[in-house]
Design an enzyme around this catalytic site. Sequence first.
Site, PDB file in Angstrom:
ATOM      1  N   LYS A  11       0.854  -1.200   0.000  1.00  0.00           N
ATOM      2  CA  LYS A  11       0.000   0.000   0.000  1.00  0.00           C
ATOM      3  C   LYS A  11       0.886   1.244   0.000  1.00  0.00           C
ATOM      4  CE  LYS A  11      -3.397   2.954   0.744  1.00  0.00           C
ATOM      5  NZ  LYS A  11      -4.312   3.327  -0.353  1.00  0.00           N
ATOM      6  N   CYS A  18      -2.485  10.020  -6.101  1.00  0.00           N
ATOM      7  CA  CYS A  18      -3.586   9.736  -5.168  1.00  0.00           C
ATOM      8  C   CYS A  18      -4.631  10.829  -5.293  1.00  0.00           C
ATOM      9  CB  CYS A  18      -3.127   9.658  -3.729  1.00  0.00           C
ATOM     10  SG  CYS A  18      -4.557   9.476  -2.650  1.00  0.00           S
TER      11      CYS A  18
HETATM   12  O1  RRO Z   1      -5.822   5.657  -0.563  1.00  0.00           O
HETATM   13  C1  RRO Z   1      -6.500   6.103  -1.510  1.00  0.00           C
HETATM   14  O2  RRO Z   1      -7.540   6.763  -1.347  1.00  0.00           O
HETATM   15  C2  RRO Z   1      -6.102   5.891  -2.912  1.00  0.00           C
HETATM   16  C3  RRO Z   1      -4.818   6.073  -3.372  1.00  0.00           C
HETATM   17 BR1  RRO Z   1      -3.392   6.502  -2.262  1.00  0.00          BR
HETATM   18  C4  RRO Z   1      -4.562   5.947  -4.755  1.00  0.00           C
HETATM   19  O3  RRO Z   1      -3.441   6.127  -5.254  1.00  0.00           O
HETATM   20  N1  RRO Z   1      -5.605   5.627  -5.564  1.00  0.00           N
HETATM   21  C5  RRO Z   1      -6.831   5.436  -5.099  1.00  0.00           C
HETATM   22  O4  RRO Z   1      -7.752   5.152  -5.890  1.00  0.00           O
HETATM   23  N2  RRO Z   1      -7.085   5.567  -3.764  1.00  0.00           N
END
Ligand code: RRO
Length: 313
Positions: A46, A131
């Site tokens: 993650k 993100c």
């Molecule tokens: O954690 C998120 O809300 C998230 C991330 Br970091 C990302 O790169 N892509 C996404 O769809 N959600």
Amino acid sequence: MSVDLSTSIAGVKLPNLFFNASGVWCQQEAELTELLNSESGSLITKSATFEPREGNPSPRYLPLEHGSINSMGLPNEGYEYYLEYAKKYDYNNAKPLFISLSGLKLEDNIQMVTKFVEADLPCILEVNFSCPNVPGKPQLGYDMEGMAKALRTLAPIIKKPFGIKLPPYFDIVHFDQVAEICNSVDNLAFVTCVNSVGNGLAIDFETETVAIKPKDGFGGLGGQMILNTALANVNAFARRLKNGKQVIGVGGVTSGKEAFLHVLAGASAVQIGTQLKEEGPQFFARVKKELEDIMVAKGYKSLDDFRGKVKTL
Ligand code: RRO
């Protein structure tokens, strides 16, 4: 006839082209162990921030009729957790380890990559420039100057081959601009296309209510509905990147057929997001078998036989 699904990314061999998209099934060690025990060809953690984060309030992910919406808000254990995991990882295992980093500011990314470089590990870094879900933080991938500056700063620190996770682009000029920035960075070995399509809105017809809680319901779209956007981005970058730079495809893979299309568009590996979240790690056995069957039916023995060979009219 047997077919070969192996591939190499950044000079590292993967026994097959499939692994998870960062964010899915990879926040904690127990999930990473399940990926290790699956038929995936690799695994990625993650996206890590400098400090641990709880992320946004729930509900923050919902499957939709043709995909998913999420606004997780970067929940993660903090980079030290993933650094410790990378330190104890068994690299003799056939699956290479990718580490995703997503600092909230450039200084955080500098500090995190420095720690990974100091640890001198064989894991591969994928820096997340896309993100879409941290309130008040626009994504770097849509800020060309910011992205160029971040790459110029981080690449010399990382030194080794590394990759970046890009958002989807929707304009040919943006494909050109981003590819030019990428081509100017020698040790940028791959781009991963695409992160979720940012700031969609799902509304329930009956209850007249948005699907997820953060940001008044706005969140990143994934799954089947973004396949064609993902294929376009994979192909746009596969056509433009030079000097052996590679593309990892992600977006809309629900079976071997879409994985085949990603490779045809130019992907050297394929990550799975929404479908992994919905089906679990046993999905990897299914998608491998389906892609193998397609390759047998079409007479292809390896991914090289058809990678990037989509025909135009
Ligand atoms: O954690 C998120 O809300 C998230 C991330 Br970091 C990302 O790169 N892509 C996404 O769809 N959600």
